[in-house]
Design a protein around this motif. Sequence first.
Motif, PDB file in Angstrom:
ATOM      1  N   TYR A 168       0.875  -1.159   0.000  1.00 16.19           N
ATOM      2  CA  TYR A 168       0.000   0.000   0.000  1.00 16.19           C
ATOM      3  C   TYR A 168       0.921   1.220   0.000  1.00 16.19           C
ATOM      4  N   PRO A 169       0.392   2.405  -0.240  1.00 12.15           N
ATOM      5  CA  PRO A 169       1.282   3.571  -0.303  1.00 12.15           C
ATOM      6  C   PRO A 169       2.151   3.713   0.945  1.00 12.15           C
ATOM      7  N   ASN A 170       3.466   3.910   0.695  1.00 11.19           N
ATOM      8  CA  ASN A 170       4.453   4.107   1.762  1.00 11.19           C
ATOM      9  C   ASN A 170       4.472   2.920   2.729  1.00 11.19           C
ATOM     10  N   SER A 171       4.586   1.728   2.149  1.00 12.88           N
ATOM     11  CA  SER A 171       4.549   0.508   2.960  1.00 12.88           C
ATOM     12  C   SER A 171       5.905  -0.168   3.109  1.00 12.88           C
ATOM     13  N   PHE A 172       6.880   0.141   2.249  1.00 14.26           N
ATOM     14  CA  PHE A 172       8.177  -0.520   2.306  1.00 14.26           C
ATOM     15  C   PHE A 172       9.288   0.500   2.514  1.00 14.26           C
ATOM     16  N   VAL A 173      10.243   0.148   3.340  1.00 10.79           N
ATOM     17  CA  VAL A 173      11.438   0.966   3.512  1.00 10.79           C
ATOM     18  C   VAL A 173      12.293   0.851   2.260  1.00 10.79           C
ATOM     19  N   THR A 174      12.754   1.962   1.750  1.00 12.99           N
ATOM     20  CA  THR A 174      13.644   1.936   0.590  1.00 12.99           C
ATOM     21  C   THR A 174      15.086   2.124   1.054  1.00 12.99           C
ATOM     22  N   CYS A 175      15.979   1.456   0.338  1.00 12.41           N
ATOM     23  CA  CYS A 175      17.375   1.467   0.775  1.00 12.41           C
ATOM     24  C   CYS A 175      18.056   2.803   0.537  1.00 12.41           C
ATOM     25  N   ASP A 176      17.435   3.673  -0.268  1.00  8.03           N
ATOM     26  CA  ASP A 176      18.058   4.976  -0.513  1.00  8.03           C
ATOM     27  C   ASP A 176      17.490   6.079   0.375  1.00  8.03           C
ATOM     28  N   SER A 177      16.718   5.706   1.397  1.00  4.13           N
ATOM     29  CA  SER A 177      16.079   6.704   2.247  1.00  4.13           C
ATOM     30  C   SER A 177      17.045   7.232   3.308  1.00  4.13           C
ATOM     31  N   VAL A 178      16.686   8.392   3.857  1.00  4.52           N
ATOM     32  CA  VAL A 178      17.480   9.001   4.927  1.00  4.52           C
ATOM     33  C   VAL A 178      16.547   9.344   6.080  1.00  4.52           C
ATOM     34  N   LEU A 179      17.105   9.353   7.279  1.00  2.20           N
ATOM     35  CA  LEU A 179      16.333   9.575   8.503  1.00  2.20           C
ATOM     36  C   LEU A 179      16.351  11.040   8.921  1.00  2.20           C
ATOM     37  N   PRO A 246      16.892   6.995 -18.724  1.00  2.00           N
ATOM     38  CA  PRO A 246      18.340   6.794 -18.580  1.00  2.00           C
ATOM     39  C   PRO A 246      19.067   8.008 -18.035  1.00  2.00           C
ATOM     40  N   GLU A 247      18.485   9.205 -18.210  1.00  2.00           N
ATOM     41  CA  GLU A 247      19.135  10.403 -17.677  1.00  2.00           C
ATOM     42  C   GLU A 247      19.185  10.394 -16.150  1.00  2.00           C
ATOM     43  N   LYS A 248      18.375   9.531 -15.527  1.00  2.00           N
ATOM     44  CA  LYS A 248      18.371   9.433 -14.069  1.00  2.00           C
ATOM     45  C   LYS A 248      19.378   8.408 -13.535  1.00  2.00           C
ATOM     46  N   ILE A 249      20.089   7.734 -14.432  1.00  2.00           N
ATOM     47  CA  ILE A 249      21.011   6.681 -13.996  1.00  2.00           C
ATOM     48  C   ILE A 249      22.048   7.199 -13.004  1.00  2.00           C
ATOM     49  N   PRO A 250      22.737   8.314 -13.276  1.00  2.00           N
ATOM     50  CA  PRO A 250      23.786   8.738 -12.320  1.00  2.00           C
ATOM     51  C   PRO A 250      23.251   8.942 -10.915  1.00  2.00           C
ATOM     52  N   GLU A 251      22.104   9.613 -10.784  1.00  2.00           N
ATOM     53  CA  GLU A 251      21.558   9.879  -9.455  1.00  2.00           C
ATOM     54  C   GLU A 251      21.079   8.587  -8.792  1.00  2.00           C
ATOM     55  N   ALA A 252      20.301   7.764  -9.552  1.00  2.00           N
ATOM     56  CA  ALA A 252      19.768   6.524  -8.973  1.00  2.00           C
ATOM     57  C   ALA A 252      20.894   5.576  -8.593  1.00  2.00           C
ATOM     58  N   SER A 253      21.902   5.478  -9.441  1.00  2.00           N
ATOM     59  CA  SER A 253      23.032   4.593  -9.162  1.00  2.00           C
ATOM     60  C   SER A 253      23.785   5.053  -7.918  1.00  2.00           C
ATOM     61  N   ALA A 254      23.989   6.368  -7.799  1.00  2.00           N
ATOM     62  CA  ALA A 254      24.705   6.893  -6.635  1.00  2.00           C
ATOM     63  C   ALA A 254      23.929   6.630  -5.355  1.00  2.00           C
ATOM     64  N   ARG A 255      22.587   6.767  -5.399  1.00  2.00           N
ATOM     65  CA  ARG A 255      21.772   6.540  -4.201  1.00  2.00           C
ATOM     66  C   ARG A 255      21.786   5.071  -3.794  1.00  2.00           C
ATOM     67  N   MET A 256      21.698   4.181  -4.775  1.00  2.89           N
ATOM     68  CA  MET A 256      21.736   2.755  -4.455  1.00  2.89           C
ATOM     69  C   MET A 256      23.112   2.367  -3.902  1.00  2.89           C
ATOM     70  N   LEU A 257      24.130   2.837  -4.551  1.00  2.00           N
ATOM     71  CA  LEU A 257      25.485   2.493  -4.129  1.00  2.00           C
ATOM     72  C   LEU A 257      25.780   3.067  -2.747  1.00  2.00           C
ATOM     73  N   LYS A 258      25.232   4.230  -2.466  1.00  2.00           N
ATOM     74  CA  LYS A 258      25.463   4.866  -1.169  1.00  2.00           C
ATOM     75  C   LYS A 258      24.964   3.984  -0.028  1.00  2.00           C
ATOM     76  N   PHE A 259      23.806   3.351  -0.216  1.00  2.00           N
ATOM     77  CA  PHE A 259      23.296   2.458   0.830  1.00  2.00           C
ATOM     78  C   PHE A 259      24.317   1.380   1.151  1.00  2.00           C
TER      79      PHE A 259
END
Length: 810
Positions: A168-179, A246-259
């Motif tokens: 349901y909306p906002n039901s899973f923690v995402t690995c790129d989130s911040v507290l 594909p233009e979002k790859i650098p940002e998405a990749s950096a966020r995933m890798l950061k986790f």
Amino acid sequence: MYGDFQLRDLTFEISGKPFLNDSEEEMRRVARTLFRQWRRLAGRSGRISILLWIADGSEILEYTGNPADTFEWGYWQGIANPMPMPENPSPEAFHNYNFVPFRYREDAAPRTYGWLKRLIQVLREVGTTECGGKPIRIGAAFDNGPEFSVSDFKYRRHREIAQAHSIYPNSFVTCDSVLHADPKPYAGFPEGIPEGTGIGTFLGRQYAALARDFGFDYLWLSNGMGFGTETWGVTGALFDQHAFYPEKIPEASARMLKFWQELLAELPGAVLETRGSNFPAGVEIATDAAPLGFLYGTGVIAPPVNSPMAAIDFNTGLAIASWMSHIAELPGRDYAFRYYIHDPWFLNSPWLDRYGRNPWDLYPVMTVSRMNGAGEVEPPSRLALLTCDDSYGGMPEQVPDEVIPHVIEAFSSTPDRSGPLLWVYPFAEYSRMRDLPRTFNEDMFIAAAIQDGLPLNTVISTGNFRRVAAKHPEKLTGTIPVVPVTALLEEDIAELLFSFAGRGNFILVYGSGAGIPERLAERIGFRRAAPQRGAARAELFLPGDRTSFSDRLFLHEQFSGGPAVEEALSETRIAAQARFAGGTRLLAGRNGSILFVRSLLPVEEEYLPENPTVFRKRHLNCAPPDRMFPSARLIRWSLAEAGWELRAVPSAPRQMPPRLCIARRDDAFLFCGYTPDTTVPLEIRTPLGVPVPPEQELLLKSGAGIWHTAKAFRFEIRVFVRQEAEGVISGKTMYPLLPGMTPPIEVRNLHNAEVRCLVPPGSSGWEVRRGRTHLPFEWEETPYGRCLLVRDISEQVSFSWKNQRKGNEA
């Protein structure tokens, strides 16, 4: 040989529900029961692990270091952090445990961290005693969803980390989130959480404190944590089902890798095991920039296990494709098979209900194996049992009593060479994220093909294929490489495969010709023409499954790797084509020894969702065959060109075909499968003839054999028949006629037949008989092994050889 295997690790997964009170006596009772019930498997493993599903990982997030603190644990049935009640709910909604969860016992209440610490000590102590001193590991689990236990941390105090909408909306923690900032002290953050702390940093430091204080040995990341932001659906940071970005790859990749970088910085040397998402590696990469290349290159994780979702949605094709994609390369030495036998959270025990006590999610999946760079086939060497207790806290004896013999049989007969189809998987190439639509399309298409009966269960990475083709080409004998176009974009891989085809071997290429070099397109069998998209009609020129189905197609570019541009060359034999308003485009064809299938997914025109935050809209569901042409079956049908005729015989188009896996062991063929509809037979013919299962009858018709299979089937087959006459033949295992001989494999009711029998390597003393009369035989060397061959046989024939077993072996 039955029981002749050794596991590197056996993992017992268990929840807190069997512990009916908090006493140490109860801990010991449950531990002794656990190890007693599964002793026959524990004795075959070098190490024992226990993965504790005590809560949902919030006990890690909440830990302050005080053993007197209490925590919520998984004492619920249903979604512990429930789905929002619908507007104007029906009376039934109030009895739906996804909206209104309930305690499995009325007296269930939060437990202390001191109880958990003592439980870990007792499990290790009892396990060491009961398992003969074998090493015992204890694992902690972190789940990113709302199902398992009430989480004040995830859904009240720090709702900012629950960004995914999987249930349901906002039901899973995402690995790129911040507290957000939090003054409350935690074990890893005694001064509170600073604003902007990444979830990787927080989870890692909190687990490190818990592992230090309690003695945990490894951390399990559940439900795709770290592999995407919407791990239960095909959408993600790079894909919303309308388009890829594909233009979002650098940002998405950096966020995933950061986790991962933050998590690993807090856990140097820690052991991490993973569940992965419900999708193949290419989909994780194409939709969310999952950093699998980085993770596998560093060797810090265990590869994801096979998904338990097949027992829930019955999409065995997606589950098998996903697992194979994750084991094509390995970050470590081995990988695990996970068997879903109980569910401690919801009212089901898959072995008893979803599977109906049939091993249809065991034998076929256990034919899966990977080929390494030396050409050796590596099956799974670890086993995990999800879980050893049910949603009432029960540990019924029936389940281990019935499951253990099947598990022993499956691990005793794992493949020792490639199956007839070898998936050449471009793990490294996908990881470079060069063409997101192509990557997504190729993985989803092969998953749909397996779901529609393609017997693909051996995988090799492109890197390992290079090594095998260069140094061990004999290991590819008797295989048909199944190759996505992405792999052929690497020139050296293309040359190796085309050279293999040039020596008279078949290869099967699937994918899209959009944007590939013209020279490569022509070698496959087509030229690139004006792009076509939208509505089309399929025209089939080879035999398909024996039923009617729709000829409608609709090409969505985002699901099909781009528009249709493939125009057949004059020398290409067309097996199927799509007729668009602007002309025809190739769907399947043969150019010499190269078979090509265009990976056009059967998705309906009105498919696209308007509201991508809705859970059910996040899945990619192919249309049924009476609504759209079942294009994913073209791979299976095209294999007839290479001598592998595998067709279903349904009486109605919506009846699903049997799902087949074909493996090899000791030069025998292992045919394993799952039959969703047991009224649907298979029509089979192989390059050796019709395979004859033992203890089965089959109808020979037009040179093929008609198989009627059970819900779950597993046949070890050595005998193949070629016969023009129609009729029912049968396979039978007989009793030995002489001491020291194997039980004869007998085929009955033959009429002027040619019969082949694949013999085990190193066997001797072969005998071919009709009754007690010896028959002359020939030897035939085939790509699949050495065969005993007899011709013009009527009535019956049997084959046996000297028994290679020594003594009274179990």
